[in-house]
Design a protein around this motif. Structure first.
Motif, PDB file in Angstrom:
ATOM      1  N   SER A  61       0.819  -1.208   0.000  1.00 36.07           N
ATOM      2  CA  SER A  61       0.000   0.000   0.000  1.00 36.07           C
ATOM      3  C   SER A  61       0.849   1.252   0.000  1.00 36.07           C
ATOM      4  O   SER A  61       0.523   2.238  -0.671  1.00 36.07           O
ATOM      5  CB  SER A  61      -0.936   0.008   1.220  1.00 36.07           C
ATOM      6  OG  SER A  61      -1.959  -0.956   1.092  1.00 36.07           O
ATOM      7  N   HIS A 711      -5.536  -2.287  -3.144  1.00 36.47           N
ATOM      8  CA  HIS A 711      -4.618  -2.397  -2.011  1.00 36.47           C
ATOM      9  C   HIS A 711      -5.330  -2.169  -0.687  1.00 36.47           C
ATOM     10  O   HIS A 711      -5.008  -2.827   0.316  1.00 36.47           O
ATOM     11  CB  HIS A 711      -3.450  -1.427  -2.186  1.00 36.47           C
ATOM     12  CG  HIS A 711      -2.438  -1.906  -3.176  1.00 36.47           C
ATOM     13  ND1 HIS A 711      -2.640  -1.832  -4.531  1.00 36.47           N
ATOM     14  CD2 HIS A 711      -1.226  -2.505  -3.011  1.00 36.47           C
ATOM     15  CE1 HIS A 711      -1.599  -2.346  -5.164  1.00 36.47           C
ATOM     16  NE2 HIS A 711      -0.735  -2.774  -4.275  1.00 36.47           N
ATOM     17  N   GLU A 715      -5.691  -4.985   2.300  1.00 35.73           N
ATOM     18  CA  GLU A 715      -5.527  -4.736   3.736  1.00 35.73           C
ATOM     19  C   GLU A 715      -6.769  -5.177   4.498  1.00 35.73           C
ATOM     20  O   GLU A 715      -6.681  -5.824   5.541  1.00 35.73           O
ATOM     21  CB  GLU A 715      -5.254  -3.249   3.988  1.00 35.73           C
ATOM     22  CG  GLU A 715      -3.846  -2.808   3.657  1.00 35.73           C
ATOM     23  CD  GLU A 715      -3.530  -1.445   4.248  1.00 35.73           C
ATOM     24  OE1 GLU A 715      -3.815  -1.227   5.443  1.00 35.73           O
ATOM     25  OE2 GLU A 715      -2.997  -0.589   3.516  1.00 35.73           O
TER      26      GLU A 715
END
Length: 967
Positions: A61, A711, A715
């Motif tokens: 990220s 991304h 997560e």
């Protein structure tokens, strides 16, 4: 000392009473713990940030964060090619950086769109990482002022501009030291934004600095440095002390670079007065490590390619929307001739806002007014929409014979050549102009397609293809000029296509075509599941609505007629008086609003739906099953009444487990800049802080937007989170909206394309987004009063619903968050025209709708107009009850209509979950650790009390009396 004897009976009574009280306290404590179990579990629960999957996701990220900032920083000015500043490891470039905010910048915003920036790269570190040497003496002087930017959470803002006093700080000694250090000066100015309040239009007004603050209210703080704030200046202008800093720096330096760290457009007309200011960069909230990109842009390692997403007017109070933006009251006349604010039956003040500018928001007004000769564009506008500079030069040309304009689609190829000396990326923008017949309002120019190139090396070229549907140029005929029910219409006339550098500067005419009239009232547009007709006639007309909307007829001659608000002196309940801006209404209007807000219609169903059946179905059996498949009824029949009610009303940051159908519990978290919510904040946890949405939009790069979604989705998956309260896609109606940082643009098309890309990216990871806030939640002022937001259906559809439409149709959004405000006279969360007819039937949305934060039940009555029964009956499936049981409503399950609505709501929620990765790996149902501890403590206390009772009664039988000391 005397001794008094107590009888065994009295002894037994005293001690049994004490032990009984203790037992009652323990039982009551357990009841309270059970009632607040959701809150306690949320507070004490943690996610595993250190798992291998989570660490890998965050590392990836951070790379995307920096790429977004690389392309989202906008070069607004670069006179004399002052930038870039060459630097290297062996020869670091020395720079002076002026401005206290350089020591504590803005990384994002406050409220649900905030993110943890405690580990963020500072601007100083970002410049140093790029090879710059910062004047430490100057930097330390700012630090030594002792000023700290206050930490503001969900329920406040900070409007302070903490600059030191120029006459005391910028001494001749300090400035000489700076000049001796370097001949380059960077000025750093920052502005914040946040949830709950809009930006101040007076920097010394009564509501600007309230040290006590309030829930979602302005809580700006003074530090002793704002004694010379100017009440005539607004927050997006230079403060008096910043003006003093600018003067001091430009008097001593000829090469000045201005960095504006703000998501809201900043007023920059004053720059023209300073020839020493050579270059200007805009850096919206750059997130966790985006300030590395500032250093790279300044050094030339990165060639800036960002473009503005809002028009920059020289006077930010000038746009027509500013006429009706802010705090407006409905006023009633008392019997004695005095005036009072109007309140509904639940004591909610009746507030309103008029979108009287119609479709003429942002660049659409200024470009149209300039074409009509109504304004001098250069006098009014600093930077157009879509504007941005580069360190190189590009040439764009339409590829010969590439324009293909059929009855349904338009495609054109554009060749982009780098004619400069350094590599870079370019944005290709295509606009159209429609004929104006006087029947339907039309802007002189609208963005219709865009693409961003890859990196193009000097002397090389890249060809991009732009595509759009002809029907995308249709306007919405809300006044029924062409049909009996309202419809999209392509009016007859000439339609022109223009290749543009931005909304104002044309590169080339692409082509034009005379089109015959097409009214989409029988077949509808190709992307619609249901023919579009007027859905808001009952909401946005009648008493309290707008009588005059801005029209371009005769050169916007009715512009002066838009402001129909009057100043009234009202008497408050405590007998004091105050002045308010508003409109006069009567008691019938108030009663009408009460009826819409609080009256639940009588049942129309004669019987209740089947509940509690034993059909042996599980939710996992319905993965990929069409939402309209009749087999869903067998699953829905298994839900009990209790499950139906709890599934809809216990929706804060999660969806609950439903045993009867094997539905797992899920986590839904905020917000547009990170995976984050209240329990993560309580435990110091947060996902990667991404740049603000306005910076993402400034990249004009849909691939980057999709990568961001992917991304954040990765997560979320690593943290066990399924739903994401994002992206925020309301429109930048003005520069002063508090949450502009977490929305994309003033342009609905650009906003929608960005939202669709982010949505696709996130949902590709198995989760589901909640696009928000649906709809017309474009100011923070009075939003929690259900502010009556008046507009016409053309503007609603073409400007404010456009981002949501694209996010649903192209992005495939699976969930939606409705808004606090009302559309006209009806709360958006209970508007069937919005939630059922347009969202579901017209756009083809399949999924569920959640409210914004819901606190109307369980002892709380914060937003009473958010009526749970009207919500579920009109298409709002889930209540965002964030503090269960406080705020959780009791729902009338004796009503057949309500039960059928709850069944529909359950269907929508279950469909979303079945088509997400949550169906394979929902939340653990293991007992929370605090519950285990509580049970152990309960057992121990029970043993202690039981033992105590035993000894009390045993001892009382062994003797008749005991002695106690009396002191």
């Amino acid at each position: 000392m005397k001794k008094k004897k107590m009888s065994k009976k009295k002894f037994r009574i005293v001690w049994s009473s004490i032990l009984s009280v203790l037992l009652v306290i323990i039982v009551a404590a357990n009841v309270a713990l059970a009632q607040f179990s959701d809150v306690i579990s949320a507070y004490f629960s943690t996610i595993d940030l250190e798992s291998a999957e989570a660490v890998e996701a965050r590392q990836k990220s951070e790379g995307i964060v920096e790429q977004i900032a690389d392309e989202g920083i906008i070069l607004l000015q670069n006179n004399d090619n002052t930038l870039p500043i060459q630097t290297s490891e062996d020869n670091k470039a020395k720079v002076n950086v002026f401005g206290w905010s350089f020591t504590e910048p803005i990384y994002g915003g406050t409220g649900s769109g905030s993110a943890d920036a405690s580990k963020a790269v500072t601007p100083k570190a970002g410049l140093e990482n790029a090879g710059f040497e910062i004047n430490e003496h100057l930097y330390k002087a700012y630090v030594d002022t002792g000023i700290e930017r206050p930490i503001v959470g969900m329920d406040g803002q900070d409007w302070s501009i903490p600059e030191p006093k120029p006459s005391e700080f910028y001494t001749s000694e300090l400035m000489q030291q700076a000049k001796d250090f370097s001949d380059v000066a960077i000025i750093f100015i920052a502005r914040s934004g946040g949830e709950g309040a809009d930006l101040p239009r007076s920097m010394d007004g009564p509501d600007t600095f309230d040290p006590n603050g309030g829930a979602f209210g302005p809580t700006g703080q003074k530090f002793g440095y704002e004694d010379d704030l100017d009440a005539s200046k607004h927050y997006l202008q230079l403060s008096n002390r910043e003006q003093g800093m600018i003067d001091a720096v430009t008097e001593n330096f000829d090469n000045v670079i201005l960095v504006v760290n703000s998501a809201n457009t900043f007023e920059l007309g004053w720059v023209e007065e300073y020839e020493e200011i050579k270059s200007i960069l805009n850096v919206a909230g750059p997130g966790q490590n985006g300030f590395n990109s500032l250093g790279k842009v300044l050094s030339g390692e990165v060639n800036p390619s960002g473009r503005t997403v809002d028009i920059y007017t020289k006077d930010l109070l000038d746009p027509p929307a500013m006429i009706n933006f802010g705090d407006f009251d409905y006023v009633i006349e008392n019997a004695d001739g005095s005036y009072a604010q109007a309140f509904d039956s639940s004591n909610v003040p009746l507030k309103y806002v008029d979108y009287s500018e119609g479709i003429y928001v942002g660049y659409r007004f200024y470009e149209t007014a300039a074409e009509l000769g109504v304004i001098n564009y250069e006098e009014k506008v600093q930077y157009p929409f879509g504007y941005g500079l580069s360190y190189t030069n590009f040439e764009q040309e339409v590829v010969a014979n590439s324009l293909n304009w059929t009855d349904s689609e338009v495609t054109v190829d554009v060749k982009v050549t780098n004619t400069g000396a350094v590599e870079g990326k370019e944005v290709v923008q295509l606009y159209f102009s429609a004929p104006y017949t006087g029947k339907i309002e039309r802007s002189s120019i609208d963005l219709i397609a865009f693409e961003k190139t890859d990196i193009i090396k000097p002397g090389e070229s890249e060809t991009v293809t732009l595509t759009f549907n002809v029907e995308d140029m249709a306007a919405y005929d809300a006044n029924k000029e062409y049909s009996n029910s309202g419809s999209y219409v392509l009016e007859a006339g000439e339609y022109k296509l223009m290749l543009m550098n931005n909304s104002h500067d044309k590169i080339a005419d692409v082509g034009s075509k005379n089109l015959s009239e097409v009214v989409y009232d029988t077949t509808g547009r190709s992307t619609d599941e249901q023919i579009a007709i007027n859905q808001f006639d009952d909401e946005v007309t009648g008493e309290g609505s707008i009588s005059t909307y801005l029209s371009r007829a005769n050169g916007f001659e009715n512009l002066t007629e838009l402001n129909k608000n009057e100043v009234y002196t009202v008497t408050t309940e405590d007998g004091t008086t105050k002045e308010v801006l508003g409109k006069l209404v009567d008691s019938e209007f108030v009663n009408f609003i009460n009826g819409i807000r609080y009256d639940v219609p009588a049942d129309t169903h004669d019987s209740a739906p089947t509940t509690g059946a034993d059909n042996g179905k599980k939710l996992e059996d319905y993965v990929g099953v069409d939402i309209n498949d009749e087999s869903w009824n067998q699953l829905l029949d298994q839900l009990t009444v209790k499950e139906l009610a709890e599934l809809a009303t216990l929706g804060g940051y999660r969806t609950i487990e439903v045993e009867s159908v094997g539905k797992p519990a899920t986590l839904d978290y905020d917000g547009p800049a990170a995976i984050n919510n209240m329990n993560m904040a309580a435990n110091g946890q947060s996902g990667t802080a991404f740049p603000s949405e306005i910076m993402i939009a400034a990249t004009w790069n849909l691939e980057l937007a999709e990568a961001m979604g992917e991304h954040i989705g990765a997560e979320a998956k690593a943290y066990g989170v399924s739903g994401w309260y994002a992206p925020g896609i309301n429109v930048h109606r003005t520069a002063f909206a508090g949450r502009n940082f977490e929305y994309y643009s003033e342009d609905g098309f650009l906003s929608g394309k960005m939202a669709a890309a982010v949505t696709k990216g996130f949902q590709n990871q198995g989760g589901y987004v909640y696009i928000k806030h649906f709809a017309l939640n474009d100011q923070e002022t009075n939003r929690t009063f259900g502010v009556l937001t008046w507009s016409n259906e053309q503007a609603i559809r073409e400007v404010y619903l456009k981002p949501f439409e694209i996010a649903v149709k192209e992005g495939g959004a699976k969930a939606v968050m409705s808004s606090f405000n009302s559309i006209g006279n009806k709360w958006a969360g209970a508007d069937d025209g919005l939630l059922k007819e347009i969202l579901r039937k017209e756009w083809g949305f399949n999924g569920h709708v959640i409210t914004d934060f819901y606190m109307n039940g369980g002892g709380l009555n914060a937003y009473p107009y958010m009526n749970v029964e009207l919500a579920v009956r009109n298409g709002n499936d889930l209540m965002l009850t964030g503090a269960a049981p406080m705020g959780v409503p009791e729902i009338n399950t004796d009503s057949n209509d309500t039960l059928w609505a709850l069944r529909d709501a359950a269907h929508n929620i279950l469909y979303t979950i079945a088509n997400s990765s949550a169906i394979d790996g929902g939340l653990s149902t293991d007992m929370p650790q605090w519950v285990v501890i509580t049970i152990i403590v309960d057992i121990l206390l029970a043993l202690v009390i039981a033992t105590a009772f035993y000894f009390v009664f045993r001892n009382s039988r062994k003797r008749d009396e005991i002695n106690i000391d009396l002191v």
